[in-house]
Design a protein around this motif. Structure first.
Motif, PDB file in Angstrom:
ATOM      1  N   LYS A 105       0.835  -1.200   0.000  1.00  0.00           N
ATOM      2  CA  LYS A 105       0.000   0.000   0.000  1.00  0.00           C
ATOM      3  C   LYS A 105       0.874   1.255   0.000  1.00  0.00           C
ATOM      4  CE  LYS A 105      -3.522   2.283   2.797  1.00  0.00           C
ATOM      5  NZ  LYS A 105      -2.850   3.295   3.583  1.00  0.00           N
ATOM      6  N   ILE A 106       1.917   1.246   0.803  1.00  0.00           N
ATOM      7  CA  ILE A 106       2.834   2.384   0.852  1.00  0.00           C
ATOM      8  C   ILE A 106       3.546   2.548  -0.493  1.00  0.00           C
ATOM      9  CG2 ILE A 106       4.863   3.372   1.989  1.00  0.00           C
ATOM     10  CD1 ILE A 106       4.063   1.658   4.493  1.00  0.00           C
ATOM     11  N   ILE A 107       3.967   1.435  -1.084  1.00  0.00           N
ATOM     12  CA  ILE A 107       4.653   1.479  -2.377  1.00  0.00           C
ATOM     13  C   ILE A 107       3.743   2.065  -3.456  1.00  0.00           C
ATOM     14  CG2 ILE A 107       5.563   0.009  -4.237  1.00  0.00           C
ATOM     15  CD1 ILE A 107       6.848  -1.734  -2.005  1.00  0.00           C
ATOM     16  N   THR A 108       2.468   1.712  -3.432  1.00  0.00           N
ATOM     17  CA  THR A 108       1.515   2.291  -4.392  1.00  0.00           C
ATOM     18  C   THR A 108       1.458   3.806  -4.243  1.00  0.00           C
ATOM     19  OG1 THR A 108       0.220   0.257  -4.406  1.00  0.00           O
ATOM     20  CG2 THR A 108      -0.905   2.260  -5.129  1.00  0.00           C
ATOM     21  N   GLU A 109       1.441   4.271  -2.988  1.00  0.00           N
ATOM     22  CA  GLU A 109       1.434   5.721  -2.738  1.00  0.00           C
ATOM     23  C   GLU A 109       2.736   6.365  -3.233  1.00  0.00           C
ATOM     24  OE1 GLU A 109       0.735   6.025   1.459  1.00  0.00           O
ATOM     25  OE2 GLU A 109      -1.336   5.328   1.278  1.00  0.00           O
ATOM     26  N   LEU A 110       3.867   5.687  -3.010  1.00  0.00           N
ATOM     27  CA  LEU A 110       5.151   6.219  -3.479  1.00  0.00           C
ATOM     28  C   LEU A 110       5.182   6.338  -4.998  1.00  0.00           C
ATOM     29  CD1 LEU A 110       7.649   4.279  -1.168  1.00  0.00           C
ATOM     30  CD2 LEU A 110       7.244   6.747  -1.183  1.00  0.00           C
ATOM     31  N   HIS A 111       4.633   5.348  -5.673  1.00  0.00           N
ATOM     32  CA  HIS A 111       4.584   5.410  -7.142  1.00  0.00           C
ATOM     33  C   HIS A 111       3.761   6.607  -7.602  1.00  0.00           C
ATOM     34  CE1 HIS A 111       5.624   0.876  -7.777  1.00  0.00           C
ATOM     35  NE2 HIS A 111       6.633   1.575  -7.314  1.00  0.00           N
ATOM     36  N   PRO A 159       9.814  -7.192   3.726  1.00  0.00           N
ATOM     37  CA  PRO A 159       9.003  -6.033   3.331  1.00  0.00           C
ATOM     38  C   PRO A 159       9.706  -4.696   3.565  1.00  0.00           C
ATOM     39  CG  PRO A 159       7.654  -7.622   4.500  1.00  0.00           C
ATOM     40  CD  PRO A 159       9.078  -8.097   4.605  1.00  0.00           C
ATOM     41  N   ALA A 160      10.470  -4.567   4.663  1.00  0.00           N
ATOM     42  CA  ALA A 160      11.181  -3.317   4.931  1.00  0.00           C
ATOM     43  C   ALA A 160      12.249  -3.062   3.867  1.00  0.00           C
ATOM     44  CB  ALA A 160      11.800  -3.347   6.322  1.00  0.00           C
ATOM     45  N   GLU A 161      12.936  -4.119   3.433  1.00  0.00           N
ATOM     46  CA  GLU A 161      13.931  -3.963   2.369  1.00  0.00           C
ATOM     47  C   GLU A 161      13.263  -3.529   1.058  1.00  0.00           C
ATOM     48  OE1 GLU A 161      15.794  -7.812   2.464  1.00  0.00           O
ATOM     49  OE2 GLU A 161      17.300  -7.174   3.940  1.00  0.00           O
ATOM     50  N   ASP A 162      12.092  -4.113   0.760  1.00  0.00           N
ATOM     51  CA  ASP A 162      11.345  -3.707  -0.436  1.00  0.00           C
ATOM     52  C   ASP A 162      10.994  -2.223  -0.367  1.00  0.00           C
ATOM     53  OD1 ASP A 162      11.384  -6.381  -1.177  1.00  0.00           O
ATOM     54  OD2 ASP A 162       9.270  -6.753  -0.693  1.00  0.00           O
ATOM     55  N   LEU A 163      10.533  -1.798   0.803  1.00  0.00           N
ATOM     56  CA  LEU A 163      10.138  -0.396   0.974  1.00  0.00           C
ATOM     57  C   LEU A 163      11.350   0.526   0.868  1.00  0.00           C
ATOM     58  CD1 LEU A 163       7.900   1.626   1.484  1.00  0.00           C
ATOM     59  CD2 LEU A 163       8.247   1.302   3.939  1.00  0.00           C
ATOM     60  N   ASP A 164      12.470   0.143   1.460  1.00  0.00           N
ATOM     61  CA  ASP A 164      13.685   0.964   1.367  1.00  0.00           C
ATOM     62  C   ASP A 164      14.056   1.222  -0.093  1.00  0.00           C
ATOM     63  OD1 ASP A 164      13.950   1.184   4.098  1.00  0.00           O
ATOM     64  OD2 ASP A 164      15.539  -0.319   4.271  1.00  0.00           O
ATOM     65  N   ILE A 167      11.550   3.641  -1.669  1.00  0.00           N
ATOM     66  CA  ILE A 167      11.743   5.014  -1.178  1.00  0.00           C
ATOM     67  C   ILE A 167      12.930   5.654  -1.903  1.00  0.00           C
ATOM     68  CG2 ILE A 167      12.471   6.392   0.823  1.00  0.00           C
ATOM     69  CD1 ILE A 167      10.740   4.455   2.534  1.00  0.00           C
ATOM     70  N   ALA A 168      14.017   4.905  -2.023  1.00  0.00           N
ATOM     71  CA  ALA A 168      15.190   5.417  -2.740  1.00  0.00           C
ATOM     72  C   ALA A 168      14.830   5.757  -4.183  1.00  0.00           C
ATOM     73  CB  ALA A 168      16.322   4.395  -2.689  1.00  0.00           C
ATOM     74  N   ASN A 169      14.079   4.864  -4.846  1.00  0.00           N
ATOM     75  CA  ASN A 169      13.668   5.126  -6.232  1.00  0.00           C
ATOM     76  C   ASN A 169      12.770   6.354  -6.331  1.00  0.00           C
ATOM     77  OD1 ASN A 169      15.059   3.098  -7.551  1.00  0.00           O
ATOM     78  ND2 ASN A 169      13.468   1.582  -7.171  1.00  0.00           N
ATOM     79  N   ALA A 170      11.883   6.522  -5.360  1.00  0.00           N
ATOM     80  CA  ALA A 170      11.004   7.695  -5.379  1.00  0.00           C
ATOM     81  C   ALA A 170      11.823   8.972  -5.223  1.00  0.00           C
ATOM     82  CB  ALA A 170       9.955   7.587  -4.276  1.00  0.00           C
ATOM     83  N   TYR A 171      12.757   8.990  -4.265  1.00  0.00           N
ATOM     84  CA  TYR A 171      13.612  10.162  -4.081  1.00  0.00           C
ATOM     85  C   TYR A 171      14.410  10.464  -5.351  1.00  0.00           C
ATOM     86  CZ  TYR A 171      12.967  10.500   1.038  1.00  0.00           C
ATOM     87  OH  TYR A 171      12.463  10.673   2.290  1.00  0.00           O
ATOM     88  N   LEU A 172      15.022   9.419  -5.909  1.00  0.00           N
ATOM     89  CA  LEU A 172      15.822   9.613  -7.111  1.00  0.00           C
ATOM     90  C   LEU A 172      14.968  10.092  -8.286  1.00  0.00           C
ATOM     91  CD1 LEU A 172      18.123   6.478  -6.804  1.00  0.00           C
ATOM     92  CD2 LEU A 172      18.777   8.879  -6.438  1.00  0.00           C
ATOM     93  N   GLY A 173      13.722   9.602  -8.368  1.00  0.00           N
ATOM     94  CA  GLY A 173      12.828  10.059  -9.426  1.00  0.00           C
ATOM     95  C   GLY A 173      12.448  11.525  -9.262  1.00  0.00           C
TER      96      GLY A 173
END
Length: 187
Positions: A105-111, A159-164, A167-173
């Motif tokens: 759910k968090i990843i969907t929001e990050l996207h 799951p925490a590693e997936d989220l990390d 998050i890095a990809n979102a910041y870089l984007g």
């Protein structure tokens, strides 16, 4: 009254309108029926739809399961689980799955945040980028914090590693730095 009647057979905790019982299924259902009997004259009712038995063992009697069904109580077997105040409780597999759903759910929001940044492209000012970065920092990241505190590390690690990574990809984007990274399969 319930503690006086069943205290030697169960652990009973009440908070506000919530009653939690640790007992054998038979004792739990006896307490459920007694609570219904006690609360009825005051216009209060137990809600079977919110009542569950989480059987941690494997050898429960079919009579107990039939009685729970007749009372409208959901029976969750040892492979299942349930969410209690945002905490996954149950089998290891259930807790891993529930934690992964929180992360998904968090990843969907990050996207969505990253897609917004990419759709604004060059027209996005430094302040707009800082706002998006702060949304991630103060909102997205914090959503997993509670699960990390109440769930064993063996459950949250993947799951925490997936989220990390997301998050890095979102910041870089957002800061348009992805184009400077090496190819995904490079060394």
């Amino acid at each position: 009254i319930l503690i006086a009647e069943f205290g030697d057979q169960a652990t009973i905790a009440g908070l506000s309108d919530n009653l939690s019982v640790g007992a054998t299924p038979e004792v739990f259902m006896n307490i459920f029926e007694r609570a219904t009997e006690l609360f009825g004259p005051y216009g209060l009712e137990t809600q079977a739809v919110k009542s569950t038995i989480h059987g941690r063992g494997l050898n429960y009697a079919d009579d107990d399961k039939d009685r729970a069904e007749a009372l409208g109580i959901e029976w969750i077997d040892s492979a299942g689980g349930f969410m209690c105040a945002g905490t996954p409780i149950g089998s290891e597999e259930y807790m891993k799955d529930a934690t992964q759903k929180i992360v998904n759910k968090i990843i969907t929001e990050l996207h969505a945040i990253k897609d917004l940044a990419l759709s604004l492209d060059r027209s996005m000012t430094k302040n707009n980028k800082q706002v998006l970065v702060n949304i991630i920092k103060k909102c997205s990241v914090q959503q997993l914090t509670f699960a990390l505190r109440v769930t064993p590390p063996s459950i949250t690690k993947g799951p925490a590693e997936d989220l990390d990574a997301e998050i890095a990809n979102a910041y870089l984007g957002i800061i348009e730095a992805i184009k400077f990274l090496p190819a995904q399969d490079s060394e």
